[in-house]
Design a protein around this motif. Structure first.
Motif, short mmCIF file in Angstrom:
data_model
loop_
_atom_site.label_atom_id
_atom_site.label_comp_id
_atom_site.label_asym_id
_atom_site.label_seq_id
_atom_site.Cartn_x
_atom_site.Cartn_y
_atom_site.Cartn_z
N ILE A 201 0.85 -1.18 0.00
CA ILE A 201 0.00 0.00 0.00
C ILE A 201 0.89 1.24 0.00
N ILE A 202 0.84 2.00 -1.08
CA ILE A 202 1.69 3.18 -1.20
C ILE A 202 0.82 4.42 -1.12
N TYR A 203 1.04 5.21 -0.07
CA TYR A 203 0.32 6.48 0.07
C TYR A 203 1.24 7.48 0.76
N LEU A 204 0.86 8.74 0.70
CA LEU A 204 1.64 9.80 1.33
C LEU A 204 0.97 10.19 2.64
N SER A 205 1.72 10.11 3.73
CA SER A 205 1.18 10.48 5.04
C SER A 205 1.03 12.00 5.13
N ASN A 206 0.35 12.45 6.15
CA ASN A 206 0.19 13.90 6.34
C ASN A 206 1.54 14.58 6.51
N ALA A 207 2.46 13.90 7.21
CA ALA A 207 3.79 14.47 7.41
C ALA A 207 4.53 14.60 6.08
N GLU A 208 4.40 13.59 5.22
CA GLU A 208 5.06 13.63 3.91
C GLU A 208 4.43 14.69 3.02
N LEU A 209 3.12 14.85 3.12
CA LEU A 209 2.45 15.89 2.33
C LEU A 209 2.91 17.28 2.76
N THR A 210 3.20 17.43 4.06
CA THR A 210 3.71 18.71 4.56
C THR A 210 5.11 18.97 4.00
N LYS A 211 5.93 17.93 3.95
CA LYS A 211 7.28 18.07 3.37
C LYS A 211 7.19 18.48 1.90
N ILE A 212 6.26 17.87 1.17
CA ILE A 212 6.08 18.20 -0.24
C ILE A 212 5.61 19.65 -0.39
N GLU A 213 4.70 20.06 0.47
CA GLU A 213 4.17 21.43 0.42
C GLU A 213 5.26 22.46 0.66
N ASN A 214 6.23 22.13 1.53
CA ASN A 214 7.28 23.09 1.91
C ASN A 214 8.56 22.95 1.09
N ALA A 215 8.60 21.99 0.17
CA ALA A 215 9.83 21.74 -0.60
C ALA A 215 10.12 22.89 -1.57
N GLU A 216 11.40 23.14 -1.77
CA GLU A 216 11.84 24.14 -2.75
C GLU A 216 11.86 23.48 -4.13
N LEU A 217 11.06 24.00 -5.04
CA LEU A 217 10.99 23.44 -6.39
C LEU A 217 11.50 24.47 -7.39
N PRO A 218 12.35 24.07 -8.32
CA PRO A 218 13.04 25.02 -9.21
C PRO A 218 12.21 25.55 -10.38
N THR A 219 11.13 24.85 -10.78
CA THR A 219 10.41 25.27 -11.98
C THR A 219 8.92 25.41 -11.71
N ASP A 220 8.27 26.21 -12.55
CA ASP A 220 6.82 26.37 -12.44
C ASP A 220 6.08 25.07 -12.77
N ALA A 221 6.66 24.28 -13.67
CA ALA A 221 6.02 23.02 -14.04
C ALA A 221 5.94 22.08 -12.85
N LEU A 222 7.01 22.03 -12.06
CA LEU A 222 7.01 21.17 -10.88
C LEU A 222 6.06 21.72 -9.81
N LYS A 223 6.00 23.03 -9.68
CA LYS A 223 5.07 23.65 -8.72
C LYS A 223 3.62 23.37 -9.12
N ASN A 224 3.38 23.35 -10.41
CA ASN A 224 2.04 23.06 -10.90
C ASN A 224 1.65 21.61 -10.57
N LEU B 146 -5.75 26.07 -3.32
CA LEU B 146 -6.18 26.78 -4.53
C LEU B 146 -6.23 28.30 -4.34
N ASN B 147 -5.53 28.80 -3.32
CA ASN B 147 -5.64 30.25 -3.05
C ASN B 147 -5.07 31.10 -4.18
N THR B 148 -4.24 30.50 -5.03
CA THR B 148 -3.72 31.24 -6.20
C THR B 148 -4.35 30.72 -7.50
N GLY B 149 -5.45 29.97 -7.36
CA GLY B 149 -6.15 29.48 -8.55
C GLY B 149 -5.86 28.01 -8.82
N LEU B 150 -6.62 27.47 -9.75
CA LEU B 150 -6.44 26.08 -10.14
C LEU B 150 -5.11 25.88 -10.88
N PRO B 151 -4.48 24.73 -10.72
CA PRO B 151 -3.29 24.44 -11.53
C PRO B 151 -3.69 24.30 -13.00
#
Length: 437
Positions: A223-246, A304-309
Motif C-alpha cells: 500500500i503506497i500512500y503519502l502520510s500527512n507528514a510527507e504531504l507537509t514536506k512536499i508542500e514546503n519543498a523548494e521546487l526550481p520550476t513552475d512546471a514542478l510547482k504546478n 487553490l488560493n492562487t487558482g487552479l493548476p
C-alpha cells in the motif's frame, strides 16, 4: 437429389478439407471449408476420405462420415423448416456439427463470446442497473481477447473448456510467461468467468466447474500512500520550476479530494458549484460513471488560493510527480514495482513492472492521490463518508484498497477504550463547587 462429397483443392502437406454440396442441376454447387486439414498424400480422391493407413486417418474418416450424415439429415428438414440452402446454410451446419456455434447461431469460442460483449457494450446491463458498460471495461475485454488469442495459438478454445485446470494453466501463463502482476492476472481470470457466465445466458454450454474457479483478488500488500507528514514536506519543498510547482498543486489537491488521476486532472472551474450555501466539487468518475460531490474544505481553499493548476496530461503528471517527491526527500525504502520499458523492435516498446525495494519517490504516481486521502482519513472520518467520495461500493473494498488488517482494527478498539478511560477519569476528577450565597 442432393449429394455430399469431401475433397481437397490443393496439394500441400496441410491441405484444407472442403465439403461439396450438389443440390440438383438448377442450383449452383456449393463448396465450404470444414475447418480441418490433411496432408494430400494421405487423401483418397476416389473415396473422398482419408486413406485408412494410420489410426489418426481412420479417426478423421469416422468424423467426416458423421458430418456427412449430420448434414444429410439437416437437408431432409429443409422443407419443414422453410430454409434456403446456400453457402451460409452449409457453413452453419458444419460449425454446428463441430460445436463451434449453437442452434441460436451463437459461437461457442471464447474469443467470439468476448467479442459479443464488446459489440453489445452499449446495451449491456451495468453494475448500477442501467445500460451501457464503461469504456474502461470495454478496453479490459479487448485486452482479454488479445491475451486469449495469444494463449491459444492455433487451437480455438470453447467456452465449455474453461474449467479449474484451464484457469490454473491460464493463470500460470499470465504470471510466468506474460510477467503480469498477480492482481492483474487474477482480474483476467475474473473477467474470463464473467464472459463464460454471459455466454451461458445466451444458451452456450459451460463447464460444471466454472463456479469453482478461484478469481479472488489477492490482498494488496504494498500500500503506497503519502502520510500527512510527507504531504507537509512536499508542500514546503523548494521546487526550481513552475512546471514542478504546478504538479505539486495537482498532487496536494488530489490527496485532499480523493480522486483518480484521470478525474483529478480534468477538474476545471465548472466543477465548482454552490449547493445550499456550501461550495462543492461535482464530477462524474470516468471509470465507474458515478457522480461524486466533494465539499470544498479550508485545506482545499488554501491549496487553490492562487487558482487552479493548469491542465497537464496524466503521463506528464506521473513523470514530474516523482521529481517533486524526490526533491521533497520522500526517500523511505519500501516494497513496490516500477515500470521497465524495453525495445521490442520496429519502434515497439515492451512494458513490465519489476518488483523490489525502492525509494518511495520512485513509486509515486497518480494512484497515490485517492489512496492517500482514504488512508489518512480512515478512522478519523466516518467510513461511509470516505466511501461517498472515493466511490467504493463496499467497506470491504475500501479496507482492501488501503490495506487495513486485523491489527489496524485492534489499534482502533484500543484507542477507543483509551479515549473512554480518559473521559471517565476526567469526569471523576471534577469537584462540586458549593453554590455561593
Amino acid at each position: 437429389m442432393a449429394t455430399l462429397k469431401f475433397l481437397l483443392q490443393s496439394k500441400s502437406d496441410n491441405a484444407p478439407i472442403y465439403l461439396r454440396l450438389s443440390n440438383g442441376r438448377k442450383n449452383p454447387v456449393i463448396y465450404r471449408k470444414i475447418g480441418l486439414s490433411i496432408n494430400y498424400t494421405d487423401w483418397s480422391a476416389t473415396t473422398g476420405l482419408p486413406k485408412q493407413t494410420t489410426p489418426n486417418n481412420k479417426k478423421l474418416s469416422t468424423r467426416l462420415q458423421k458430418l456427412n450424415t449430420f448434414v444429410s439429415e439437416k437437408l431432409n428438414d429443409v422443407d419443414l423448416e422453410n430454409e434456403t440452402v446456400n453457402g451460409d446454410w452449409l457453413k452453419f451446419q458444419i460449425d454446428l456439427f463441430f460445436e463451434r456455434i449453437t442452434e441460436n447461431k451463437k459461437s461457442e469460442l471464447i474469443t467470439d463470446a468476448i467479442q459479443d460483449i464488446i459489440d453489445n457494450a452499449e446495451t449491456r446491463k451495468n453494475a448500477k442497473g442501467g445500460l451501457g458498460i464503461s469504456k474502461s471495461r470495454v478496453n479490459s475485454y479487448k485486452s482479454l481477447k488479445k491475451i486469449i488469442t495469444e494463449y491459444q495459438g492455433t487451437k480455438k478454445y470453447k467456452v465449455k473448456e474453461v474449467n479449474v485446470n484451464f484457469a490454473k494453466d491460464f493463470l500460470k501463463y499470465l504470471i510466468n510467461v506474460k510477467k503480469y502482476q498477480v492482481s492483474y492476472a487474477t482480474k483476467q481470470i475474473a473477467d474470463l468467468k464473467t464472459v463464460c457466465f454471459d455466454a451461458e445466458v445466451n444458451g452456450i454450454p459451460v463447464h460444471f466447474q466454472l463456479k469453482k474457479i478461484d478469481s479472488t483478488k489477492p490482498t494488496n500488500e504494498n500500500i503506497i500512500y503519502l502520510s500527512n507528514a510527507e504531504l507537509t514536506k512536499i508542500e514546503n519543498a523548494e521546487l526550481p520550476t513552475d512546471a514542478l510547482k504546478n504538479v505539486r498543486k495537482w498532487l496536494l489537491l488530489g490527496c485532499n479530494i480523493g480522486q483518480r488521476g484521470g478525474d483529478l486532472l480534468n477538474i476545471n472551474e465548472s466543477n465548482f458549484v454552490n449547493r445550499n450555501g456550501l461550495q462543492v466539487i461535482e464530477l462524474k468518475q470516468q471509470k465507474t460513471n458515478k457522480n461524486v460531490t466533494i465539499p470544498v474544505l479550508e485545506t482545499t481553499k488554501q491549496i487553490l488560493n492562487t487558482g487552479l493548476p493548469y491542465k497537464i496530461s496524466i503521463q506528464k503528471f506521473n513523470e514530474h510527480v516523482k521529481t517533486v517527491c524526490q526533491l521533497a526527500e520522500i526517500n523511505e525504502i519500501i516494497k513496490g514495482g516500477i515500470i521497465e520499458v524495453t525495445e521490442k523492435g520496429k519502434g515497439n516498446k515492451h512494458k513490465r513492472k519489476s518488483n523490489g525495494n525502492y525509494p518511495k519517490w520512485q513509486l509515486i504516481g497518480s494512484h497515490v492521490c485517492r489512496r492517500s486521502f482514504a488512508s489518512n482519513l480512515y478512522g478519523i472520518l466516518p467510513t461511509p463518508l470516505i466511501m461517498q467520495i472515493t466511490a467504493h461500493s463496499t467497506e470491504k473494498m475500501l479496507q482492501n484498497y488501503i490495506g487495513k488488517q486485523g491489527l489496524d482494527y485492534a489499534q482502533q478498539i484500543a484507542d477507543f477504550y483509551t479515549l473512554q478511560a480518559q473521559k471517565e477519569k476526567k469526569e471523576t476528577n471534577l469537584t462540586v463547587v458549593k453554590k455561593a450565597n
